[in-house]
Motif scaffolding. Sequence first.
Motif, PDB file in Angstrom:
ATOM      1  N   GLY A  71       0.813  -1.208   0.000  1.00 49.02           N
ATOM      2  CA  GLY A  71       0.000   0.000   0.000  1.00 49.02           C
ATOM      3  C   GLY A  71       0.845   1.257   0.000  1.00 49.02           C
ATOM      4  O   GLY A  71       0.548   2.222  -0.727  1.00 49.02           O
ATOM      5  N   ALA A  72       1.898   1.261   0.796  1.00 44.61           N
ATOM      6  CA  ALA A  72       2.787   2.429   0.854  1.00 44.61           C
ATOM      7  C   ALA A  72       3.483   2.657  -0.481  1.00 44.61           C
ATOM      8  O   ALA A  72       3.666   3.804  -0.909  1.00 44.61           O
ATOM      9  CB  ALA A  72       3.809   2.253   1.969  1.00 44.61           C
ATOM     10  N   LEU A  73       3.857   1.580  -1.141  1.00 46.50           N
ATOM     11  CA  LEU A  73       4.502   1.704  -2.453  1.00 46.50           C
ATOM     12  C   LEU A  73       3.518   2.192  -3.510  1.00 46.50           C
ATOM     13  O   LEU A  73       3.886   2.921  -4.432  1.00 46.50           O
ATOM     14  CB  LEU A  73       5.109   0.367  -2.880  1.00 46.50           C
ATOM     15  CG  LEU A  73       6.339  -0.087  -2.095  1.00 46.50           C
ATOM     16  CD1 LEU A  73       6.702  -1.516  -2.469  1.00 46.50           C
ATOM     17  CD2 LEU A  73       7.506   0.854  -2.334  1.00 46.50           C
ATOM     18  N   MET A  74       2.257   1.821  -3.367  1.00 50.75           N
ATOM     19  CA  MET A  74       1.249   2.185  -4.358  1.00 50.75           C
ATOM     20  C   MET A  74       0.719   3.605  -4.184  1.00 50.75           C
ATOM     21  O   MET A  74       0.289   4.225  -5.160  1.00 50.75           O
ATOM     22  CB  MET A  74       0.086   1.194  -4.276  1.00 50.75           C
ATOM     23  CG  MET A  74      -0.990   1.463  -5.295  1.00 50.75           C
ATOM     24  SD  MET A  74      -2.326   0.301  -5.090  1.00 50.75           S
ATOM     25  CE  MET A  74      -3.674   1.286  -5.700  1.00 50.75           C
ATOM     26  N   LEU A  75       0.737   4.120  -2.977  1.00 51.78           N
ATOM     27  CA  LEU A  75       0.095   5.412  -2.686  1.00 51.78           C
ATOM     28  C   LEU A  75       0.539   6.547  -3.602  1.00 51.78           C
ATOM     29  O   LEU A  75      -0.316   7.234  -4.176  1.00 51.78           O
ATOM     30  CB  LEU A  75       0.282   5.783  -1.213  1.00 51.78           C
ATOM     31  CG  LEU A  75      -0.390   7.076  -0.764  1.00 51.78           C
ATOM     32  CD1 LEU A  75      -1.889   7.048  -1.009  1.00 51.78           C
ATOM     33  CD2 LEU A  75      -0.085   7.328   0.710  1.00 51.78           C
ATOM     34  N   PRO A  76       1.841   6.792  -3.805  1.00 51.36           N
ATOM     35  CA  PRO A  76       2.222   7.903  -4.693  1.00 51.36           C
ATOM     36  C   PRO A  76       1.699   7.740  -6.125  1.00 51.36           C
ATOM     37  O   PRO A  76       1.289   8.715  -6.758  1.00 51.36           O
ATOM     38  CB  PRO A  76       3.749   7.901  -4.667  1.00 51.36           C
ATOM     39  CG  PRO A  76       4.117   7.160  -3.433  1.00 51.36           C
ATOM     40  CD  PRO A  76       3.006   6.168  -3.201  1.00 51.36           C
ATOM     41  N   SER A  77       1.678   6.519  -6.615  1.00 49.23           N
ATOM     42  CA  SER A  77       1.168   6.274  -7.968  1.00 49.23           C
ATOM     43  C   SER A  77      -0.335   6.527  -8.041  1.00 49.23           C
ATOM     44  O   SER A  77      -0.822   7.124  -9.010  1.00 49.23           O
ATOM     45  CB  SER A  77       1.468   4.839  -8.399  1.00 49.23           C
ATOM     46  OG  SER A  77       2.863   4.637  -8.486  1.00 49.23           O
ATOM     47  N   ALA A  78      -1.073   6.090  -7.028  1.00 49.71           N
ATOM     48  CA  ALA A  78      -2.522   6.320  -7.006  1.00 49.71           C
ATOM     49  C   ALA A  78      -2.813   7.819  -6.953  1.00 49.71           C
ATOM     50  O   ALA A  78      -3.707   8.303  -7.656  1.00 49.71           O
ATOM     51  CB  ALA A  78      -3.148   5.606  -5.809  1.00 49.71           C
ATOM     52  N   GLN A  79      -2.052   8.547  -6.152  1.00 53.27           N
ATOM     53  CA  GLN A  79      -2.237   9.996  -6.070  1.00 53.27           C
ATOM     54  C   GLN A  79      -1.942  10.646  -7.423  1.00 53.27           C
ATOM     55  O   GLN A  79      -2.670  11.549  -7.852  1.00 53.27           O
ATOM     56  CB  GLN A  79      -1.344  10.584  -4.977  1.00 53.27           C
ATOM     57  CG  GLN A  79      -1.795  10.189  -3.585  1.00 53.27           C
ATOM     58  CD  GLN A  79      -0.772  10.496  -2.511  1.00 53.27           C
ATOM     59  OE1 GLN A  79       0.436  10.383  -2.729  1.00 53.27           O
ATOM     60  NE2 GLN A  79      -1.248  10.890  -1.335  1.00 53.27           N
ATOM     61  N   ALA A  80      -0.896  10.179  -8.087  1.00 53.23           N
ATOM     62  CA  ALA A  80      -0.535  10.737  -9.396  1.00 53.23           C
ATOM     63  C   ALA A  80      -1.617  10.452 -10.435  1.00 53.23           C
ATOM     64  O   ALA A  80      -1.971  11.327 -11.231  1.00 53.23           O
ATOM     65  CB  ALA A  80       0.810  10.180  -9.851  1.00 53.23           C
ATOM     66  N   VAL A  81      -2.159   9.248 -10.436  1.00 54.33           N
ATOM     67  CA  VAL A  81      -3.223   8.892 -11.381  1.00 54.33           C
ATOM     68  C   VAL A  81      -4.444   9.775 -11.154  1.00 54.33           C
ATOM     69  O   VAL A  81      -5.039  10.286 -12.111  1.00 54.33           O
ATOM     70  CB  VAL A  81      -3.587   7.391 -11.267  1.00 54.33           C
ATOM     71  CG1 VAL A  81      -4.883   7.086 -12.000  1.00 54.33           C
ATOM     72  CG2 VAL A  81      -2.456   6.529 -11.793  1.00 54.33           C
ATOM     73  N   LEU A  82      -4.809   9.980  -9.900  1.00 60.27           N
ATOM     74  CA  LEU A  82      -5.973  10.821  -9.604  1.00 60.27           C
ATOM     75  C   LEU A  82      -5.728  12.270 -10.024  1.00 60.27           C
ATOM     76  O   LEU A  82      -6.635  12.930 -10.528  1.00 60.27           O
ATOM     77  CB  LEU A  82      -6.331  10.737  -8.123  1.00 60.27           C
ATOM     78  CG  LEU A  82      -6.922   9.385  -7.694  1.00 60.27           C
ATOM     79  CD1 LEU A  82      -7.053   9.325  -6.179  1.00 60.27           C
ATOM     80  CD2 LEU A  82      -8.257   9.132  -8.366  1.00 60.27           C
TER      81      LEU A  82
END
Length: 89
Positions: free
Chosen positions: A61-72
């Motif tokens: 989850g921690a690794l994914m968070l920046p990517s999810a924020q960028a996609v949004l």
Amino acid sequence: MNERELLAFVAVAEHGRMDLAAKALGYSQPAVSYQIKCLEMTLGAKLFVRTSSGVTLTRSGALMLPSAQAVLTLMRGIKATTGDLALVA
């Protein structure tokens, strides 16, 4: 994975609790839990460790968070751009 799932994921990560994330998004708590469950199933990874006091991000989850924020952020930009184009057309 879809926008609602990513919105729920980021909100839960930021608030540390499903109920607070739901309130911030204007969703019900079960709806947020369902979005997280669907996202975890799609990715094949647990994103949060659930406790009685809330949730914490797993390593995945921690690794994914920046990517999810960028996609949004990109999705908001696309929506703003297409909204501006609609005004011109």
